[in-house]
Write a protein that holds these residues in place. Structure first.
Motif, mmCIF file in Angstrom:
data_model
loop_
_atom_site.group_PDB
_atom_site.id
_atom_site.type_symbol
_atom_site.label_atom_id
_atom_site.label_comp_id
_atom_site.label_asym_id
_atom_site.label_seq_id
_atom_site.Cartn_x
_atom_site.Cartn_y
_atom_site.Cartn_z
ATOM 1 N N HIS A 88 -31.461 25.683 24.991
ATOM 2 C CA HIS A 88 -32.851 25.385 25.376
ATOM 3 C C HIS A 88 -33.451 24.416 24.366
ATOM 4 C CE1 HIS A 88 -32.730 29.169 27.713
ATOM 5 N NE2 HIS A 88 -33.840 28.774 28.309
ATOM 6 N N VAL A 89 -34.502 23.732 24.774
ATOM 7 C CA VAL A 89 -35.391 23.111 23.793
ATOM 8 C C VAL A 89 -36.779 23.717 24.015
ATOM 9 C CG1 VAL A 89 -35.992 21.104 25.242
ATOM 10 C CG2 VAL A 89 -36.255 20.966 22.775
ATOM 11 N N VAL A 90 -37.439 24.085 22.906
ATOM 12 C CA VAL A 90 -38.811 24.577 22.956
ATOM 13 C C VAL A 90 -39.688 23.575 22.218
ATOM 14 C CG1 VAL A 90 -40.383 26.428 22.222
ATOM 15 C CG2 VAL A 90 -38.115 27.003 23.096
ATOM 16 N N VAL A 91 -40.763 23.150 22.871
ATOM 17 C CA VAL A 91 -41.696 22.193 22.250
ATOM 18 C C VAL A 91 -43.054 22.860 22.159
ATOM 19 C CG1 VAL A 91 -42.683 19.878 22.341
ATOM 20 C CG2 VAL A 91 -40.463 20.310 23.407
ATOM 21 N N LYS A 92 -43.663 22.803 20.977
ATOM 22 C CA LYS A 92 -45.015 23.345 20.792
ATOM 23 C C LYS A 92 -45.924 22.213 20.320
ATOM 24 C CE LYS A 92 -43.524 28.056 19.772
ATOM 25 N NZ LYS A 92 -43.897 29.291 19.079
ATOM 26 N N TYR A 93 -47.130 22.187 20.871
ATOM 27 C CA TYR A 93 -48.059 21.086 20.587
ATOM 28 C C TYR A 93 -49.408 21.658 20.190
ATOM 29 C CZ TYR A 93 -51.130 17.106 21.520
ATOM 30 O OH TYR A 93 -52.067 16.105 21.408
ATOM 31 N N GLY A 94 -49.936 21.209 19.067
ATOM 32 C CA GLY A 94 -51.271 21.627 18.629
ATOM 33 C C GLY A 94 -52.321 20.736 19.269
ATOM 34 N N PHE A 95 -53.053 21.251 20.240
ATOM 35 C CA PHE A 95 -54.048 20.432 20.961
ATOM 36 C C PHE A 95 -55.083 19.843 20.012
ATOM 37 C CE2 PHE A 95 -52.121 21.491 24.743
ATOM 38 C CZ PHE A 95 -52.876 21.267 25.887
ATOM 39 N N ALA A 96 -55.554 20.653 19.059
ATOM 40 C CA ALA A 96 -56.628 20.188 18.166
ATOM 41 C C ALA A 96 -56.104 19.282 17.064
ATOM 42 C CB ALA A 96 -57.340 21.395 17.560
ATOM 43 N N THR A 97 -54.841 19.435 16.704
ATOM 44 C CA THR A 97 -54.295 18.699 15.546
ATOM 45 C C THR A 97 -53.359 17.565 15.934
ATOM 46 O OG1 THR A 97 -52.416 20.223 15.413
ATOM 47 C CG2 THR A 97 -54.373 20.785 14.097
ATOM 48 N N GLY A 98 -52.799 17.612 17.143
ATOM 49 C CA GLY A 98 -51.818 16.607 17.556
ATOM 50 C C GLY A 98 -50.433 16.832 16.968
ATOM 51 N N GLU A 99 -50.244 17.956 16.266
ATOM 52 C CA GLU A 99 -48.950 18.216 15.622
ATOM 53 C C GLU A 99 -47.938 18.745 16.627
ATOM 54 O OE1 GLU A 99 -51.167 19.432 11.423
ATOM 55 O OE2 GLU A 99 -49.815 20.873 12.359
ATOM 56 N N ILE A 100 -46.674 18.339 16.446
ATOM 57 C CA ILE A 100 -45.612 18.733 17.384
ATOM 58 C C ILE A 100 -44.490 19.438 16.627
ATOM 59 C CG2 ILE A 100 -43.853 17.889 19.021
ATOM 60 C CD1 ILE A 100 -45.658 15.426 19.485
ATOM 61 N N MET A 101 -43.991 20.527 17.231
ATOM 62 C CA MET A 101 -42.800 21.223 16.725
ATOM 63 C C MET A 101 -41.738 21.192 17.819
ATOM 64 S SD MET A 101 -42.337 25.278 15.813
ATOM 65 C CE MET A 101 -42.795 25.192 14.083
ATOM 66 N N ILE A 102 -40.495 20.906 17.421
ATOM 67 C CA ILE A 102 -39.373 20.937 18.353
ATOM 68 C C ILE A 102 -38.371 21.968 17.846
ATOM 69 C CG2 ILE A 102 -37.448 19.620 19.350
ATOM 70 C CD1 ILE A 102 -39.156 17.094 18.939
ATOM 71 N N VAL A 103 -37.972 22.883 18.735
ATOM 72 C CA VAL A 103 -36.964 23.885 18.378
ATOM 73 C C VAL A 103 -35.757 23.688 19.294
ATOM 74 C CG1 VAL A 103 -36.500 26.333 17.980
ATOM 75 C CG2 VAL A 103 -38.860 25.488 17.874
ATOM 76 N N LEU A 104 -34.611 23.379 18.682
ATOM 77 C CA LEU A 104 -33.357 23.241 19.431
ATOM 78 C C LEU A 104 -32.639 24.585 19.371
ATOM 79 C CD1 LEU A 104 -32.249 19.854 17.819
ATOM 80 C CD2 LEU A 104 -33.458 20.155 19.991
ATOM 81 N N ILE A 105 -32.392 25.172 20.529
ATOM 82 C CA ILE A 105 -31.749 26.487 20.554
ATOM 83 C C ILE A 105 -30.279 26.285 20.898
ATOM 84 C CG2 ILE A 105 -31.726 28.757 21.649
ATOM 85 C CD1 ILE A 105 -34.827 28.276 21.925
ATOM 86 N N THR A 106 -29.423 26.672 19.951
ATOM 87 C CA THR A 106 -28.012 26.314 20.054
ATOM 88 C C THR A 106 -27.113 27.551 20.090
ATOM 89 O OG1 THR A 106 -27.809 26.170 17.632
ATOM 90 C CG2 THR A 106 -28.359 24.132 18.808
ATOM 91 N N ASN A 107 -25.982 27.372 20.743
ATOM 92 C CA ASN A 107 -24.925 28.376 20.768
ATOM 93 C C ASN A 107 -24.057 28.115 19.535
ATOM 94 O OD1 ASN A 107 -23.009 30.274 21.662
ATOM 95 N ND2 ASN A 107 -21.860 28.699 22.759
ATOM 96 N N GLY A 108 -24.248 28.902 18.478
ATOM 97 C CA GLY A 108 -23.519 28.661 17.223
ATOM 98 C C GLY A 108 -24.329 27.786 16.277
ATOM 99 N N THR A 109 -23.839 27.670 15.062
ATOM 100 C CA THR A 109 -24.622 27.003 14.013
ATOM 101 C C THR A 109 -24.445 25.478 13.993
ATOM 102 O OG1 THR A 109 -22.787 27.385 12.487
ATOM 103 C CG2 THR A 109 -24.572 28.992 12.447
ATOM 104 N N GLU A 110 -23.328 25.002 14.547
ATOM 105 C CA GLU A 110 -23.028 23.569 14.414
ATOM 106 C C GLU A 110 -23.777 22.734 15.443
ATOM 107 O OE1 GLU A 110 -21.265 22.286 11.856
ATOM 108 O OE2 GLU A 110 -21.406 24.387 11.237
ATOM 109 N N ILE A 111 -24.382 21.629 14.967
ATOM 110 C CA ILE A 111 -24.955 20.635 15.879
ATOM 111 C C ILE A 111 -24.222 19.318 15.613
ATOM 112 C CG2 ILE A 111 -26.995 19.310 16.528
ATOM 113 C CD1 ILE A 111 -28.739 21.579 15.656
#
Length: 362
Positions: free
Chosen positions: A105-128
């Protein structure tokens, strides 16, 4: 309106929403589009190509999606870019059947008031594979990204998050504000997905709490402290309780972030912690409950009746369990004064209600 159903306490008859309860018209959004601040999108392979979108109804087949009209535009753009970069770099999608592949999965979070973005890459195992290139390209595409994290989920499950989180680049949190309270949002923290309507909801809860600055308030399902911190600015003391330890860690961080010192948070089930507080001599004038869809624990309702606060404010995401619980409170000496529905999730069937309840003898 509020669901009418007979009470679970065996009282029968119409529950709240019956005679004498004022149910106001629902507070909607002027612009009921692009309101979500969080996207969580599964990845898959279709005919050899990487796809990301939603599951087709009743299946595990992913329909590729470029845009979603209730997502903030930024979230759509980030998902599309992550998908494009992953395709370019030859990153494989997780396959439920074989338990192989990298990206779940990818999860994206956005701060409406701040404009800040977080991206979370959800992976099977530790290696990317080609991790540094991926991070570099995401940063180039989105200068407002402040946090890129990896969540490792190697289980055969359709639960999105695993237990282990790594910060790949930048910060471990982003920030947003509701009203004038600032919140730190971590990869796994629960945060309301519609911040604009959340403020409408909380202001109504504050109004029903009728705080003068002298009250002790208990917030019985406090999460990361969203309602607690809102109320603390107008109360003498607020006690928050929540069963999820990480949420309480976040709540304490959020109190500190705002310099709010008249709050105290405890980890545990509300129905266990409230009697302990009562034994310590804590006497709340107001108890606020914001339970999950299953409603309040029966033991918690009994505890409220024993503690006898002057007012209860019930924030509900499920009218059926709300009606059931109001029946118990009404049979125990409380009166439902008014109900304010708020459309938190336009274009869905869900509605949240804020209910003002007072003790019959006040």
């Amino acid at each position: 309106g509020v669901a009418r159903e007979s009470g679970a306490s065996g009282g029968g008859g119409p529950a709240a929403g019956g005679a004498g309860v004022l149910v106001h018209p629902t507070l909607g959004m002027d612009e009921p589009w692009r309101y979500r601040n969080k996207a969580q999108v599964p990845f898959g392979e279709e005919e050899g190509g990487l796809v990301a979108g939603f599951f087709a109804k009743g299946s595990h087949r992913i329909v590729d999606m470029e845009s979603c009209l209730i997502q903030h535009e930024n979230n759509d753009e980030v998902v599309a870019a992550v998908k494009g970069i992953a395709r370019d770099l030859g990153i494989t999608a997780y396959d439920e059947a074989t338990h192989r592949g990298v990206l779940r999965h990818v999860v994206v979070k956005y701060g409406f008031a701040t404009g800040e973005i977080m991206i979370v890459l959800i992976t099977n195992g530790t290696e990317i594979p080609r991790k540094n290139e991926w991070i570099q390209r995401i940063r180039e595409a989105f200068p407002d990204v402040l946090s890129i994290c990896q969540n490792i989920n190697s289980k055969r499950t359709n639960v999105i998050f695993g237990d282990e989180i790594k910060v790949l680049w930048g910060q471990s949190v982003i920030h947003d504000t509701i009203g004038d309270v600032k919140f730190a949002i971590s990869p796994r923290s629960f945060y309301q997905v519609n911040p604009q309507q959340t403020e409408v909801l909380y202001r109504k809860a504050l109004e029903y709490a009728q705080l003068s600055g002298e009250e002790t308030v208990i917030d019985a399902y406090c999460g990361i402290g969203t309602i607690s911190l809102f109320l603390a600015q107008h109360a003498k003391k607020v006690y928050g309780v929540e069963i999820v330890p990480e949420a309480i860690e976040d709540a304490r961080i959020n109190a500190e972030l705002n310099g709010i010192t008249n709050v105290e948070f405890a980890v545990g089930a509300a129905e266990h912690i409230l009697p302990e507080w009562k034994n310590q001599g804590i006497r709340p004038e107001v108890i606020v409950v914001d339970p999950p869809r299953k409603g309040c624990d029966e033991a918690l309702l009994e505890t409220i009746l024993v503690m006898k606060p002057e007012r209860v404010v019930y924030v509900s995401c499920n009218p059926a369990t709300l009606a059931r619980d109001l029946r118990v409170l009404e049979d125990g000496g409380y009166r439902t004064m008014e109900v304010q529905p708020v459309d938190m999730f336009p274009h869905t069937v869900h509605v949240e209600c804020v209910v003002g309840i007072c003790r019959d003898d006040t």
